[in-house]
Design a protein around this motif. Sequence first.
Motif, PDB file in Angstrom:
ATOM      1  N   THR A 113      11.745  -3.992  -5.717  1.00  0.00           N
ATOM      2  CA  THR A 113      12.661  -3.730  -6.836  1.00  0.00           C
ATOM      3  C   THR A 113      12.258  -2.455  -7.567  1.00  0.00           C
ATOM      4  N   GLN A 114      13.206  -1.538  -7.707  1.00  0.00           N
ATOM      5  CA  GLN A 114      12.891  -0.272  -8.365  1.00  0.00           C
ATOM      6  C   GLN A 114      12.627  -0.488  -9.842  1.00  0.00           C
ATOM      7  N   MET A 115      11.504   0.057 -10.304  1.00  0.00           N
ATOM      8  CA  MET A 115      11.086  -0.023 -11.698  1.00  0.00           C
ATOM      9  C   MET A 115      10.508   1.328 -12.095  1.00  0.00           C
ATOM     10  N   ASP A 116      10.354   1.542 -13.385  1.00  0.00           N
ATOM     11  CA  ASP A 116       9.761   2.788 -13.863  1.00  0.00           C
ATOM     12  C   ASP A 116       8.245   2.652 -13.896  1.00  0.00           C
ATOM     13  N   LEU A 117       7.601   3.149 -12.869  1.00  0.00           N
ATOM     14  CA  LEU A 117       6.142   3.219 -12.820  1.00  0.00           C
ATOM     15  C   LEU A 117       5.644   4.627 -13.129  1.00  0.00           C
ATOM     16  N   TYR A 118       6.548   5.583 -13.057  1.00  0.00           N
ATOM     17  CA  TYR A 118       6.189   7.001 -13.183  1.00  0.00           C
ATOM     18  C   TYR A 118       5.957   7.407 -14.636  1.00  0.00           C
ATOM     19  N   GLY A 119       6.766   6.829 -15.538  1.00  0.00           N
ATOM     20  CA  GLY A 119       6.605   7.134 -16.952  1.00  0.00           C
ATOM     21  C   GLY A 119       6.801   8.606 -17.258  1.00  0.00           C
ATOM     22  N   GLU A 120       5.885   9.200 -18.026  1.00  0.00           N
ATOM     23  CA  GLU A 120       5.979  10.603 -18.426  1.00  0.00           C
ATOM     24  C   GLU A 120       5.076  11.497 -17.592  1.00  0.00           C
ATOM     25  N   SER A 121       4.633  11.011 -16.452  1.00  0.00           N
ATOM     26  CA  SER A 121       3.746  11.807 -15.608  1.00  0.00           C
ATOM     27  C   SER A 121       4.440  13.076 -15.117  1.00  0.00           C
ATOM     28  N   ALA A 122       3.629  14.105 -14.860  1.00  0.00           N
ATOM     29  CA  ALA A 122       4.142  15.348 -14.278  1.00  0.00           C
ATOM     30  C   ALA A 122       3.643  15.541 -12.846  1.00  0.00           C
ATOM     31  N   ILE A 123       2.962  14.557 -12.296  1.00  0.00           N
ATOM     32  CA  ILE A 123       2.424  14.661 -10.937  1.00  0.00           C
ATOM     33  C   ILE A 123       3.568  14.592  -9.932  1.00  0.00           C
ATOM     34  N   VAL A 124       3.512  15.453  -8.928  1.00  0.00           N
ATOM     35  CA  VAL A 124       4.521  15.481  -7.881  1.00  0.00           C
ATOM     36  C   VAL A 124       3.849  15.136  -6.559  1.00  0.00           C
ATOM     37  N   ILE A 125       4.374  14.122  -5.883  1.00  0.00           N
ATOM     38  CA  ILE A 125       3.859  13.721  -4.577  1.00  0.00           C
ATOM     39  C   ILE A 125       4.758  14.334  -3.509  1.00  0.00           C
ATOM     40  N   PRO A 126       4.234  15.256  -2.699  1.00  0.00           N
ATOM     41  CA  PRO A 126       5.093  15.894  -1.675  1.00  0.00           C
ATOM     42  C   PRO A 126       5.510  14.900  -0.603  1.00  0.00           C
ATOM     43  N   GLU A 127       6.739  15.059  -0.145  1.00  0.00           N
ATOM     44  CA  GLU A 127       7.241  14.220   0.920  1.00  0.00           C
ATOM     45  C   GLU A 127       6.922  14.871   2.254  1.00  0.00           C
ATOM     46  N   GLU A 128       5.948  14.311   2.972  1.00  0.00           N
ATOM     47  CA  GLU A 128       5.499  14.894   4.225  1.00  0.00           C
ATOM     48  C   GLU A 128       6.491  14.568   5.327  1.00  0.00           C
ATOM     49  N   ALA A 129       6.480  15.377   6.346  1.00  0.00           N
ATOM     50  CA  ALA A 129       7.294  15.095   7.510  1.00  0.00           C
ATOM     51  C   ALA A 129       6.620  14.000   8.341  1.00  0.00           C
ATOM     52  N   GLY A 130       7.436  13.170   8.976  1.00  0.00           N
ATOM     53  CA  GLY A 130       6.884  12.142   9.862  1.00  0.00           C
ATOM     54  C   GLY A 130       6.171  11.058   9.093  1.00  0.00           C
ATOM     55  N   GLY A 131       5.210  10.361   9.801  1.00  0.00           N
ATOM     56  CA  GLY A 131       4.526   9.230   9.192  1.00  0.00           C
ATOM     57  C   GLY A 131       3.161   9.511   8.739  1.00  0.00           C
ATOM     58  N   SER A 133       0.828  -1.206   0.000  1.00  0.00           N
ATOM     59  CA  SER A 133       0.000   0.000   0.000  1.00  0.00           C
ATOM     60  C   SER A 133       0.861   1.254   0.000  1.00  0.00           C
ATOM     61  N   ALA A 134       0.470   2.224  -0.803  1.00  0.00           N
ATOM     62  CA  ALA A 134       1.143   3.528  -0.838  1.00  0.00           C
ATOM     63  C   ALA A 134       0.342   4.475   0.048  1.00  0.00           C
ATOM     64  N   ARG A 135       0.820   4.694   1.261  1.00  0.00           N
ATOM     65  CA  ARG A 135       0.020   5.407   2.263  1.00  0.00           C
ATOM     66  C   ARG A 135      -0.241   6.865   1.894  1.00  0.00           C
ATOM     67  N   ASP A 136       0.737   7.536   1.288  1.00  0.00           N
ATOM     68  CA  ASP A 136       0.505   8.935   0.938  1.00  0.00           C
ATOM     69  C   ASP A 136      -0.502   9.069  -0.202  1.00  0.00           C
ATOM     70  N   LEU A 137      -0.551   8.094  -1.096  1.00  0.00           N
ATOM     71  CA  LEU A 137      -1.576   8.139  -2.146  1.00  0.00           C
ATOM     72  C   LEU A 137      -2.963   7.918  -1.565  1.00  0.00           C
ATOM     73  N   GLN A 138      -3.067   7.089  -0.520  1.00  0.00           N
ATOM     74  CA  GLN A 138      -4.357   6.916   0.136  1.00  0.00           C
ATOM     75  C   GLN A 138      -4.883   8.266   0.626  1.00  0.00           C
ATOM     76  N   ARG A 139      -4.011   9.049   1.275  1.00  0.00           N
ATOM     77  CA  ARG A 139      -4.438  10.333   1.825  1.00  0.00           C
ATOM     78  C   ARG A 139      -4.665  11.359   0.720  1.00  0.00           C
ATOM     79  N   ARG A 140      -3.834  11.316  -0.307  1.00  0.00           N
ATOM     80  CA  ARG A 140      -3.937  12.289  -1.400  1.00  0.00           C
ATOM     81  C   ARG A 140      -5.303  12.228  -2.079  1.00  0.00           C
ATOM     82  N   HIS A 141      -5.868  11.040  -2.161  1.00  0.00           N
ATOM     83  CA  HIS A 141      -7.125  10.853  -2.890  1.00  0.00           C
ATOM     84  C   HIS A 141      -8.309  10.685  -1.945  1.00  0.00           C
TER      85      HIS A 141
END
Length: 311
Positions: free
Chosen positions: A293-311, A173-181
């Motif tokens: 394993t790091q892979m390219d999931l981002y592609g050509e997107s321009a969306i920026v996910i801010p890195e929040e402080a803490g958890g 689960s991507a926790r910041d995406l849960q909150r973003r949406h």
Amino acid sequence: MMRRAMRFFRAEHQGRVRVGVIHEDRAVLLPEYVTDLVDVLQGLPDTLGLVTGTLDLRDAERVQPERLHLLSPIGRFRRDVLCTGWNYWDHFEEGRGRRSDASDKRPDAPAFFTKSPDVVIGPYDPIAFDPRLSHKWDYEAELVVIIGKAGRSIPASSAMDHVFGYCLANDVSARDLQRRHGGQWLKGKTIDGTMPLGPHVVVRDEVDLPQVRLECFVNGDKRQDALVAQMAFPLPELIAELSFGMTLRPGDVLLTGTPAGVGQSRTPPLYLKAGDAVVVRGTGLGELRNIVTQMDLYGESAIVIPEEAGG
């Protein structure tokens, strides 16, 4: 005549996708026209005998299990993966004060959501990871139910008749995406190539369900440990609630929730990173072993996910 098969698998063998059963120390391959466990569950000709234990497999092809590349047991989905949230009270409680997407009142009924089938990978495949999509990748060990019999508005008293068997999943689960949406779970839990499923489907009658112990390890460190008996809403109740006015079909995949110990609820939070080795185990169900394993999931997107402080 072969005794009823206990563990079903789906694998790649000699360039073909095959379905089979584990019998003694060998993998017994079904005829080549059976390419998915769904074929068995939906009664493809000549497969009913396999489920009932009357199919004669004495002449079937047998191989050493280590020669197979195991795939997810289900590969052909007729709908999204069905999922349950907050189904262990310890997990619900560990999230108090950390979630912005729900109140702290315990729910009176199960919470359900879905995941795209594109999340599903094999039991030993790499878990896709891209820090440009999320800064907070988390693990969730879960028991999985494979539906074997169709039904709608199923009473809890007969719900288990609709269960074919069980396997394991890691609901990454991507926790910041849960909150973003807006706090909903779909987006944060539907990143392509992130949910291991398997390794085998063990038939219902061969599993002492309340005594199944779920465990999750990250780099050898135990993060989760709970009995299925600790579920907030037991499996018959889950099936009754989920099927209320909604038809469940053979081959449907239902995740049943994760116990306490997830990364976001630790102090400080412990999120997954590239190179982490994640193991999910379940009593009698085997284990999932995956490398982040790091892979390219981002592609050509321009969306920026801010890195929040803490958890």
